[in-house]
Every structure is written in C-alpha cells, then in structure tokens.
Motif scaffolding. Structure first.
Motif, PDB file in Angstrom:
ATOM      1  N   LEU A 101      93.747   2.010  -7.271  1.00 29.24           N
ATOM      2  CA  LEU A 101      95.139   2.418  -7.510  1.00 29.24           C
ATOM      3  C   LEU A 101      95.610   3.322  -6.372  1.00 29.24           C
ATOM      4  CD1 LEU A 101      94.687   3.043 -11.330  1.00 29.24           C
ATOM      5  CD2 LEU A 101      95.937   1.147 -10.303  1.00 29.24           C
ATOM      6  N   HIS A 102      95.198   2.960  -5.182  1.00 27.86           N
ATOM      7  CA  HIS A 102      95.581   3.689  -3.977  1.00 27.86           C
ATOM      8  C   HIS A 102      97.106   3.625  -3.781  1.00 27.86           C
ATOM      9  CE1 HIS A 102      95.264   5.056   0.195  1.00 27.86           C
ATOM     10  NE2 HIS A 102      96.119   4.093   0.509  1.00 27.86           N
ATOM     11  N   PRO A 103      97.809   4.624  -3.348  1.00 31.07           N
ATOM     12  CA  PRO A 103      97.318   5.946  -2.939  1.00 31.07           C
ATOM     13  C   PRO A 103      97.341   6.984  -4.063  1.00 31.07           C
ATOM     14  CG  PRO A 103      99.608   5.720  -2.336  1.00 31.07           C
ATOM     15  CD  PRO A 103      99.236   4.463  -3.079  1.00 31.07           C
ATOM     16  N   PHE A 104      97.465   6.530  -5.317  1.00 27.59           N
ATOM     17  CA  PHE A 104      97.673   7.504  -6.409  1.00 27.59           C
ATOM     18  C   PHE A 104      96.366   7.980  -7.038  1.00 27.59           C
ATOM     19  CE2 PHE A 104     101.378   4.822  -5.934  1.00 27.59           C
ATOM     20  CZ  PHE A 104     102.328   5.788  -5.645  1.00 27.59           C
ATOM     21  N   VAL A 105      95.294   7.156  -6.894  1.00 26.03           N
ATOM     22  CA  VAL A 105      93.977   7.582  -7.381  1.00 26.03           C
ATOM     23  C   VAL A 105      93.021   7.490  -6.193  1.00 26.03           C
ATOM     24  CG1 VAL A 105      92.091   7.087  -8.971  1.00 26.03           C
ATOM     25  CG2 VAL A 105      94.456   6.763  -9.726  1.00 26.03           C
ATOM     26  N   ALA A 106      92.313   8.603  -5.937  1.00 29.94           N
ATOM     27  CA  ALA A 106      91.452   8.660  -4.752  1.00 29.94           C
ATOM     28  C   ALA A 106      90.357   7.590  -4.810  1.00 29.94           C
ATOM     29  CB  ALA A 106      90.802  10.047  -4.669  1.00 29.94           C
ATOM     30  N   THR A 107      90.206   6.865  -3.711  1.00 31.49           N
ATOM     31  CA  THR A 107      89.139   5.868  -3.586  1.00 31.49           C
ATOM     32  C   THR A 107      88.889   5.632  -2.103  1.00 31.49           C
ATOM     33  OG1 THR A 107      88.572   3.523  -3.856  1.00 31.49           O
ATOM     34  CG2 THR A 107      90.909   4.045  -3.910  1.00 31.49           C
ATOM     35  N   LYS A 108      87.632   5.281  -1.787  1.00 33.26           N
ATOM     36  CA  LYS A 108      87.336   4.945  -0.383  1.00 33.26           C
ATOM     37  C   LYS A 108      87.730   3.502  -0.094  1.00 33.26           C
ATOM     38  CE  LYS A 108      83.382   8.071  -0.132  1.00 33.26           C
ATOM     39  NZ  LYS A 108      82.422   8.139  -1.222  1.00 33.26           N
ATOM     40  N   HIS A 109      88.169   2.785  -1.132  1.00 38.24           N
ATOM     41  CA  HIS A 109      88.427   1.342  -0.989  1.00 38.24           C
ATOM     42  C   HIS A 109      89.835   1.001  -1.445  1.00 38.24           C
ATOM     43  CE1 HIS A 109      84.199   0.980  -0.191  1.00 38.24           C
ATOM     44  NE2 HIS A 109      83.960   1.688  -1.277  1.00 38.24           N
ATOM     45  N   PRO A 110      90.833   1.318  -0.610  1.00 37.47           N
ATOM     46  CA  PRO A 110      92.236   1.225  -1.041  1.00 37.47           C
ATOM     47  C   PRO A 110      92.711  -0.169  -1.435  1.00 37.47           C
ATOM     48  CG  PRO A 110      92.062   1.788   1.307  1.00 37.47           C
ATOM     49  CD  PRO A 110      90.705   1.917   0.736  1.00 37.47           C
TER      50      PRO A 110
END
Ligand code: NAD
Length: 478
Positions: A101-110
C-alpha cells in the motif's frame, strides 16, 4: 439474504469482528449472521477440538464461515481448529493476496501485488506422524493427484478471473521427485490448458529468496501446503504487515474466510488492533457469495481511508500517517468513506466477478501396478552396517535377497562410508534375484524370517512400478 456463520474467536478477535461486521453492514451487505463459539474457552472446557458438535452442524448448514483468529492453548493434546476445519470441510484452496500500500504503508517493496494460492489439505499437514525407534520419528508427506489438480486448476482459474498474467509454481522436486515431482508435473499438464496465461516453475529455495527480494516479478504463486503456509506470512509481512492480509479457504460446498494473523493476545481488549486483515477476508467472502457491488464499495472505501492517512498503531508512521486511531475509530472512518473512490490507489472493480465452478475431478483409469521390491525398516541399536547386513542377510529367501541398506536415506551398505553418521533406524531393501517376481506372500515370508532372527521390523514399504514407471526413489548414493 445470505446466512453466514461467524465466530468472534479470542484475543483481538471480538473487536476486529465487530468492526468488520459494522463496515460491511453499513455498505449494504445482505447477510444474516449466526454466531458460534470456538477457540480457547471451548478447548479449556475439555473439548480438544476447540469446537462443539452443534457448531459443526451450523457451519455445514450455512456453508459460509467468517472466522476471527483463535488462541490454541499451550500444551499437548489440543488440535488446531483451523487445520481441522479446512480438512473436514474439504477447503482445498487457501488464497492469500499480499499487496503493498505504498506510499501510505511502509514497505521495501512498493509495487508488490502477489497472490499466494496454497494447497490446504495434504502434504506434511496430513498430520500422520510416528515414532519408530528410540532415535527416529517420521511425518508422512502425502501428495495426491486430485489434490494437485484441484489447487493448480484453482490458481489458473483465479488468474483468469482476476486478469492476472502469470502463474508460478514453487516446489522442491529436484529432491522430492515423487511428491513435489507430482505437483510440478500436474502444474505443467494444467498450465497447457491455459495458453493465454504465462507459467513458470521455480525451485522453492531460490524462488522464496527471489520473492523476498523482488516480489514484483511474481503474480499468482501456487504451492504445496507447508511452503504456502510459511511463504504467505513472509509475503504479507514484506508487503507491509501481517495485520493487513485476509485469506479465503475455498471448498466445493463450503468456504471459510479469515485474517491471516493470530489472536494477538497482548493487544486484546485495548481497541488497538487493525481490523483490516479480517475485513479483507470479509471482502473475499462478499465476492464469493456474489455480493460484488458491496465488496467493491467496501474495498474502495478502505483504500481511501488508508490513503487519507487514518491508520491503526501497527501501520502508523510519523510524517506519512495523519491520524492514529483505534479499532472502532478505524471502522468509523471506513464507513465515512463508503461511496468514495481512492485517488492514488487504483479503484477496484469487481462487477464482472463470479464464483468460478471448477470441473469435478475425474479419476484416471488405473495403471498396471507391479510389485518390484520391498523395504523393511528395522530398529537396530548397533552402529556398523556390515554387522547389520550379516544379520539381515539371514532373512533372504530363495530368489529374494538384501540388496541395500540405507540410514536416513543414504546408502551405508554395500560399500558405505565410515564417515556416514548412522541412527538406530535402518532401511533394508530386498530385491528379487534371477528375474523372479515377488508378491505379498514373499513379504510375509521375509517378515517371518526377520521375526525368527529377532530383528525388530518397524514397518514395510512395498515398492511398485505403475505402467512400467518406477514409483519409488533410489537410495542416496545407490
Ligand atoms: P499473531 O499474529 O497473533 O501476532 C503476531 C504479531 O503481530 C504480534 O506482535 C501482534 O501484536 C501483531 N498483530 C497481529 N495481528 C494484528 C492486528 N490485527 N493488528 C495489529 N497488530 C497485530 O501471532 P502469535 O502471537 O504467534 O499468535 C497468537 C495466538 O494466535 C496463538 O495462540 C496462535 O496459536 C494463534 N493463531 C491463530 C490463528 C488463526 O486463528 N487463524 C493464526 C495464527 C496464530
């Protein structure tokens, strides 16, 4: 109006179930709920299955089951209700979409958007385990052709329905040539029926590494039960949080929908938990029962809420999130967003979705089955395979003799290595000599001789060829 069974479960279960039901009812779900009690209280009341008999009747009558996570009490004797439910109801397909759920939830895999399709009934999860010697226990890995056909076909039908481009299969068939080999073979057979969908196979170890590193190269991934269990948690976690992923367990007549996470007891009763995982399960349920317009409304409102930065503690991030909310307030926010369309995320459109009906499994004509050799598994406390061979050779009968001994699969006689570590669990393979044929009577004779020699046979395994194709593996190093 569809009647569904619900169970509020343990820990954070009741809070996330109330939030989920409130959201889908506000969106216009035409459902009526019938509640059953499952989980910790039922276990601790002395029911080792965690569910009462009357509750099974309700689940089977309503066919659709929305279940919050439950706590399996520590200590022996309690059987996992999840595994039991999946198997009793024939829920062979476990579907776990993992989307970032990039950019609203942090993840290394947008740009991750992977759906794990996990076989749900067999493999090492058949739960058939035995202690055979002082030192060795075994767990049977059962893989069946119907099991493989059903799950692989489900993965391709899913890909077709949801406009997905590729189905990937993960197995370890370079080592497990019979079990994982069958899964891979069936994958290739069924893939050929869907030429419009790309297909590929990866060995699970490097496939898992690739998925954790570059998940955007995968689309739908189908795999046997245990690998799917482990990797779907990995996929959900690297997408953002296990708290965001839902799961559908689909069978021919019944279906169960849940969050992938557990009951998070430390967060219970504090209005903190993220209800999104169970809500995602409920959205899959609404699609499954044909209430696609409601499912679509809820999913778009949920995406809009996440975009608005209204986040529970587990995904809240200073600078990205706007408002930290509790379970109830998150549900209120999703309800307030009903009818809204996300601006950054692509809005979903489920209008053309319909439950897909898979063809019934058709059993093939039986093969010509020929008994070729037999393995006697022996409990023997010695350490020198040559000594065991001298003893076991006394079991030989005319035309059938000991051909090999392995220990944990590696050949130790004849011509074993001194360096090979041996346990007290030995496989002694008997083979016809001079082109003789063996039969069940031969095996009885061998067992009789072993008994007379005081050899402790813990099990036998008949080694067959099917239509002339060898149906067993060689010893490692044979
Ligand atoms: P868990 O998934 O309950 O918790 C793991 C971590 O994730 C914890 O830090 C927890 O606080 C966090 N978390 C999980 N869900 C969350 C949510 N919705 N919102 C915010 N944070 C969340 O795993 P666990 O601690 O290993 O297991 C706890 C219990 O759950 C055990 O009794 C286990 O048997 C059970 N369990 C049940 C199911 C099920 O019913 N389907 C699945 C897994 C585990």
């Amino acid at each position: 109006m569809q009647k569904i069974t619900i169970a509020k479960g343990d820990g954070i279960g009741p809070e996330i179930m109330d939030a989920t039901l409130r959201i889908i009812m506000a969106a216009g779900a035409a459902i009526e709920t019938e509640e059953i009690e499952v989980g910790e209280k039922v276990y601790l009341a002395g029911n080792t299955a965690g569910i009462a008999k009357e509750s099974w009747d309700i689940i089977r009558r309503n066919k659709i089951f929305l279940k919050a996570p439950i706590t399996t009490p520590q200590g022996g004797g309690y059987k996992s209700l999840n595994v039991t439910t999946r198997k009793f109801l024939g829920l062979y397909a476990n579907i776990r979409p993992c989307v970032s759920l990039h950019p609203f939830v942090a993840t290394k895999h947008p740009i991750m958007d992977v759906v794990i399709v996990r076989e749900n009934e067999e493999d090492l999860y058949a739960g058939i385990e035995h202690q055979q010697t002082d030192e060795v226990v075994q767990c049977l890995k059962l893989i069946s052709r119907p099991g493989c056909e059903k799950i692989v076909r489900y993965a391709f039908e899913y890909a077709k329905q949801y406009g997905r481009k590729k189905v990937t299969c993960f197995t370890k068939d370079n080592i497990m040539k019979q079990t994982d080999g069958l899964f891979h073979q069936v994958f290739d057979e069924i893939a050929a029926e869907y030429p419009e969908i790309e297909n590929e196979h990866w060995i699970i170890d490097i496939g898992a590494a690739k998925m954790a590193d570059t998940p955007e190269v995968f689309d739908v991934i189908v795999m046997p039960n245990l690998y799917g269990d482990v990797l779907s948690d990995v996929a959900a976690q690297i997408a953002g949080s296990v708290g965001l992923a839902g799961s559908a367990n689909i069978g021919e007549t019944c279906a169960m929908f849940e969050a992938i996470h557990g009951s998070a007891p430390r967060r219970a009763g504090q209005n903190m938990a993220n209800p999104s995982g169970l809500l995602q399960g409920a959205i899959m349920m609404l699609n499954h029962i044909g209430q696609t317009a409601v499912a679509e409304r809820v999913q778009n409102a949920w995406l809009a809420t996440i975009e608005a930065g209204i986040h529970t503690y587990d995904i809240y991030k200073e600078g990205v999130s706007k408002q930290k909310v509790g379970t109830k307030e998150f549900a209120d926010a999703v309800i307030a967003h009903l009818g809204k369309i996300p601006q950054v995320f692509k809005p979903v459109n489920y209008a053309t979705d319909k439950p897909f009906v898979l063809p019934k499994y058709k059993r093939k004509a039986p093969a010509v089955k020929e008994l070729q050799e037999v393995d006697l598994f022996v409990h023997w406390p010695g350490t020198n395979p040559n000594e065991l061979a001298a003893l076991v050779e006394k079991v030989n009968i005319e035309g059938v003799s000991l051909s090999m001994i392995t220990n944990r699969g590696i050949k130790v006689w004849p011509d074993g290595f001194e360096e090979t570590f041996c346990t007290d669990h030995w496989r002694c393979r008997f083979k016809p000599t001079q082109g003789t044929q063996i039969n069940k009577q031969t095996i009885i004779q061998l067992l009789g001789n072993a008994e007379a020699q005081g050899i402790d046979v813990v099990k036998t395994e008949n080694l067959y060829a099917f239509d002339g194709k060898q149906g067993f593996s060689l010893g490692q190093g044979q």
